[in-house]
Design a protein around this motif. Structure first.
Motif, PDB file in Angstrom:
ATOM      1  N   ARG A   6       6.502 -13.688  -4.853  1.00 41.42           N
ATOM      2  CA  ARG A   6       7.069 -12.566  -4.099  1.00 41.42           C
ATOM      3  C   ARG A   6       6.029 -12.010  -3.134  1.00 41.42           C
ATOM      4  O   ARG A   6       6.319 -11.718  -1.982  1.00 41.42           O
ATOM      5  CB  ARG A   6       7.548 -11.476  -5.050  1.00 41.42           C
ATOM      6  N   ALA A   7       4.805 -11.874  -3.597  1.00 38.02           N
ATOM      7  CA  ALA A   7       3.736 -11.335  -2.758  1.00 38.02           C
ATOM      8  C   ALA A   7       3.498 -12.220  -1.535  1.00 38.02           C
ATOM      9  O   ALA A   7       3.298 -11.721  -0.424  1.00 38.02           O
ATOM     10  CB  ALA A   7       2.456 -11.199  -3.577  1.00 38.02           C
ATOM     11  N   LEU A  43      -2.771  -5.157  -7.040  1.00 34.72           N
ATOM     12  CA  LEU A  43      -2.239  -6.391  -6.445  1.00 34.72           C
ATOM     13  C   LEU A  43      -2.558  -6.418  -4.960  1.00 34.72           C
ATOM     14  O   LEU A  43      -2.348  -5.432  -4.249  1.00 34.72           O
ATOM     15  CB  LEU A  43      -0.719  -6.469  -6.651  1.00 34.72           C
ATOM     16  N   TRP A  44      -3.022  -7.542  -4.458  1.00 31.60           N
ATOM     17  CA  TRP A  44      -3.410  -7.659  -3.058  1.00 31.60           C
ATOM     18  C   TRP A  44      -2.257  -7.356  -2.101  1.00 31.60           C
ATOM     19  O   TRP A  44      -2.473  -6.906  -0.982  1.00 31.60           O
ATOM     20  CB  TRP A  44      -3.999  -9.041  -2.767  1.00 31.60           C
ATOM     21  N   ALA A  45      -1.026  -7.558  -2.513  1.00 31.79           N
ATOM     22  CA  ALA A  45       0.147  -7.342  -1.649  1.00 31.79           C
ATOM     23  C   ALA A  45       0.875  -6.034  -1.973  1.00 31.79           C
ATOM     24  O   ALA A  45       2.002  -5.836  -1.544  1.00 31.79           O
ATOM     25  CB  ALA A  45       1.100  -8.516  -1.788  1.00 31.79           C
ATOM     26  N   TYR A  46       0.229  -5.148  -2.704  1.00 31.37           N
ATOM     27  CA  TYR A  46       0.846  -3.900  -3.156  1.00 31.37           C
ATOM     28  C   TYR A  46       1.535  -3.153  -2.015  1.00 31.37           C
ATOM     29  O   TYR A  46       2.729  -2.881  -2.070  1.00 31.37           O
ATOM     30  CB  TYR A  46      -0.222  -3.029  -3.810  1.00 31.37           C
ATOM     31  N   TYR A  47       0.818  -2.820  -0.968  1.00 30.70           N
ATOM     32  CA  TYR A  47       1.400  -2.055   0.131  1.00 30.70           C
ATOM     33  C   TYR A  47       2.390  -2.891   0.939  1.00 30.70           C
ATOM     34  O   TYR A  47       3.380  -2.377   1.442  1.00 30.70           O
ATOM     35  CB  TYR A  47       0.309  -1.472   1.027  1.00 30.70           C
ATOM     36  N   GLY A  48       2.150  -4.154   1.057  1.00 25.93           N
ATOM     37  CA  GLY A  48       3.087  -5.042   1.755  1.00 25.93           C
ATOM     38  C   GLY A  48       4.439  -5.099   1.065  1.00 25.93           C
ATOM     39  O   GLY A  48       5.482  -5.177   1.730  1.00 25.93           O
ATOM     40  N   ILE A  49       4.453  -5.040  -0.238  1.00 23.00           N
ATOM     41  CA  ILE A  49       5.712  -5.034  -0.985  1.00 23.00           C
ATOM     42  C   ILE A  49       6.469  -3.734  -0.718  1.00 23.00           C
ATOM     43  O   ILE A  49       7.688  -3.746  -0.533  1.00 23.00           O
ATOM     44  CB  ILE A  49       5.467  -5.281  -2.487  1.00 23.00           C
TER      45      ILE A  49
END
Length: 69
Positions: A6-7, A43-49
């Motif tokens: 998902r990320a 998580l590296w994609a926290y804000y992107g999610i």
């Protein structure tokens, strides 16, 4: 040959659509945003999610997106 996460999908789609998260807005409005219990802040994609999961209007500048309420 691994399944895409998902990320990774969120990262690709956000880049393709020239979307970038507004970290300050996300941090200040956690109580009103769509959240996922399995997405941790580390998580590296926290804000992107958050960018992908929450509809919003924004101002786009050279510094990036600034979300509007």
């Amino acid at each position: 040959d691994q399944t895409i996460t998902r990320a990774e999908v969120v990262s690709v789609v956000n880049r393709m659509l020239h979307r970038a998260p507004d970290h300050a807005y996300v941090d200040a409005h956690m109580d009103t945003l769509i959240c996922f219990p399995d997405v941790k802040e580390s998580l590296w994609a926290y804000y992107g999610i958050f960018e992908a999961a929450n509809g919003h209007t924004c101002d786009i500048t050279q510094k990036g997106e600034s979300w509007k309420e």
